[in-house]
Scaffold this active site. Sequence first.
Site, mmCIF file in Angstrom:
data_model
loop_
_atom_site.group_PDB
_atom_site.id
_atom_site.type_symbol
_atom_site.label_atom_id
_atom_site.label_comp_id
_atom_site.label_asym_id
_atom_site.label_seq_id
_atom_site.Cartn_x
_atom_site.Cartn_y
_atom_site.Cartn_z
ATOM 1 N N ALA A 9 0.801 -1.225 0.000
ATOM 2 C CA ALA A 9 0.000 0.000 0.000
ATOM 3 C C ALA A 9 0.832 1.273 0.000
ATOM 4 C CB ALA A 9 -0.954 0.000 1.189
ATOM 5 N N PHE A 20 -4.446 0.375 4.386
ATOM 6 C CA PHE A 20 -5.340 -0.312 5.325
ATOM 7 C C PHE A 20 -4.958 0.002 6.761
ATOM 8 C CE2 PHE A 20 -6.649 -3.895 2.220
ATOM 9 C CZ PHE A 20 -7.662 -3.094 1.727
ATOM 10 N N ILE A 77 -4.596 -3.844 -4.639
ATOM 11 C CA ILE A 77 -5.775 -4.152 -5.455
ATOM 12 C C ILE A 77 -6.198 -2.933 -6.255
ATOM 13 C CG2 ILE A 77 -6.602 -5.983 -3.919
ATOM 14 C CD1 ILE A 77 -8.611 -3.949 -2.757
ATOM 15 N N ASP A 78 -5.334 -1.919 -6.312
ATOM 16 C CA ASP A 78 -5.723 -0.641 -6.914
ATOM 17 C C ASP A 78 -5.533 -0.558 -8.427
ATOM 18 O OD1 ASP A 78 -2.918 -0.150 -7.205
ATOM 19 O OD2 ASP A 78 -2.872 0.890 -5.267
ATOM 20 N N HIS A 92 -3.489 -10.285 -4.226
ATOM 21 C CA HIS A 92 -4.812 -10.171 -3.605
ATOM 22 C C HIS A 92 -5.894 -9.778 -4.595
ATOM 23 C CE1 HIS A 92 -2.193 -9.583 0.125
ATOM 24 N NE2 HIS A 92 -2.567 -10.840 0.036
#
Length: 183
Positions: A9, A20, A77-78, A92
């Site tokens: 992230a 997160f 996941i972006d 993921h």
Amino acid sequence: MKIIAFTGAGISKQSNIPTFMERPDVREKLFRSYANRHHEEYNEVIKQLKANMNGAQPNDAHYALAEYKIPIITMNIDGLHQLAGSNALELHGGLPEDDEMEIAWSLYNKPVLYGDPAPNYQKAYEMVSALEPNDVFIVVGCSYHTAIACDLRELAKSRGAKIIEIQEDAAHNVRKTIKELLK
């Protein structure tokens, strides 16, 4: 010398996507058991995640990895690696398409939830197992909060690869690090 990047992230933080760690209210709802019990609430969480990412653009860290054609393993996941032009191995998964949002709770790998199998973990282990002494494993914006993040670092280390951690200011430090390595 081979270079592999492992991203979390922190690489997308400068693209204005919260991590997160900054959103524990979201992380605690990303369990298969939660999705199965609370369909509507889970779907709403995924809609919020998707809204946080809508309009986000890759930053220079994403572009540098793409330009230098560095193989990437990502926990994100972006979709920003793909937007930058890389073909990243997504551990993921991704997010549901707009037309899948009402059934988001029932989807697998969109994203991979806690309690779901993660089909790309084996591929990640294989990529890192191919590292040799003097190869480089660049870790960008990854915490030590998931087993896979710890395992891949340990595997790279056991293979004799040099591990470089970039935890701050990825948008500037990734390109600088790659240029240094390729001198």
